[in-house]
Design an enzyme around this catalytic site. Structure first.
Site, mmCIF file in Angstrom:
data_model
loop_
_atom_site.group_PDB
_atom_site.id
_atom_site.type_symbol
_atom_site.label_atom_id
_atom_site.label_comp_id
_atom_site.label_asym_id
_atom_site.label_seq_id
_atom_site.Cartn_x
_atom_site.Cartn_y
_atom_site.Cartn_z
ATOM 1 C CG ASP A 178 -0.545 4.911 6.325
ATOM 2 O OD1 ASP A 178 0.517 4.283 6.475
ATOM 3 O OD2 ASP A 178 -0.713 5.748 5.411
ATOM 4 C CE LYS A 234 0.513 7.043 2.283
ATOM 5 N NZ LYS A 234 0.977 7.268 3.670
#
Ligand code: ATR
Length: 277
Positions: free
Chosen positions: A107, A70
């Site tokens: 997110d 990520k």
């Protein structure tokens, strides 16, 4: 226009077998009658640059990114959204027809959307939020809460230095509390969030006394295995409104699916059941 007739998307991770994303996107593809495929892609860190470079040419319109890639993908993308830059990681890539890669982090969006959908009367501006943990997930939660107008974030972490670092980065609205004085940050808080892995299956539960938390507060956990974590169970038993972490996973997937396949997908009970298997 892509020269490939069937658009592909996937989730890139190492390992990736545990990811629920294929089930989630697969359900949406079927539900909306979209010709496309969503596949798990196990990519070793040594191969990431090469794989990302080839995906657009192979017919991929996008990808989700999970552990351990990520942070790395931020550096490899050609364009990065402000929220991904602030969070310091990306979870959603789009492969454009000109060969460039666009990176976003959804997110925090997923975290807020889950609460907006499932918590009755919850308003992030309604009072301080108490956030437990200062890792990658906490960064997304903090960025999204600040963006949603929370007046104050009370932050605690086992390793205090990481919480202090987040304060120095994100500034005035963050107040750091000592891990051993965690209970003190609950007084007057409107939201309590666990972003640590404590309470996850096989891990120790979080030790917290909810007595100081106002009865109107919302308690949520980003852990969703189990859905009812020890924290949520204790909060529910004490009469608090709670929201589990599964919805964060479901909602973070929405912007990617919409961008790649041109359809804004619904997050509903059906989807929860499909993903839970
Ligand atoms: P993620 O991206 O899931 O947030 P991470 O960056 O490794 O993962 O962060 C994990 C978080 O859970 C951190 O806040 C970590 O605390 P430390 O910074 O002190 O390591 C917290 N955490 C994990 N296990 C813990 C435990 N047993 N007790 C307390 N905190 C724990």
């Amino acid at each position: 226009m892509s020269k490939h007739s069937i658009p592909l998307a996937g989730v890139i991770g190492y390992p990736v077998a545990h990811s629920l994303s294929p089930r989630l996107h697969g359900h949406w593809l079927q539900r909306y009658g979209i010709k496309g495929h969503y596949v798990p892609l196990e990519v070793h860190p040594d191969d990431l640059v090469e794989v990302l470079g080839a995906m657009g040419r192979m017919g991929f319109v996008g990808a989700n990114v999970t552990i351990p890639h990520k942070e790395t993908v931020l550096r490899l993308a050609d364009q990065v959204t402000d929220r991904a830059t602030l969070i310091g990681a990306a979870n959603t890539l789009t492969f454009r027809s000109d060969g460039t890669i666009f990176a976003d982090n959804t997110d925090g969006y997923g975290f807020i959307e889950n609460l907006r959908q499932r918590a009755r009367g919850w308003d992030p501006r309604g009072g301080p939020a108490a956030v437990i943990g200062a890792g990658g997930a906490a960064r997304a939660v903090i960025v999204s809460l600040l963006d949603a107008g929370v007046p104050e974030i009370r932050l605690t972490n086992r390793t205090r230095l990481r919480a202090d670092q987040l304060k120095s980065e994100f500034g005035a609205r963050i107040v750091v509390y000592d891990w051993v004085h965690m209970n003190a940050m609950l007084d007057g808080a409107a939201t309590l969030v666990n972003t640590t892995s404590q309470g996850m299956e096989g891990q120790t539960p979080l030790k917290i006394n909810l007595e100081e938390l106002p009865k109107t507060a919302l308690v949520t956990d980003i852990v969703y295995t189990p859905l009812r974590t020890p924290l949520l169970a204790a909060a529910e038993d004490a009469g608090f409104q709670t929201v589990d972490g599964l919805g964060m996973l479901l909602h973070q997937a929405v912007p990617g699916f919409q961008r790649w396949f041109g359809q804004r997908p619904e997050v509903d009970e059906d989807l929860r059941n499909v993903v839970l298997g």
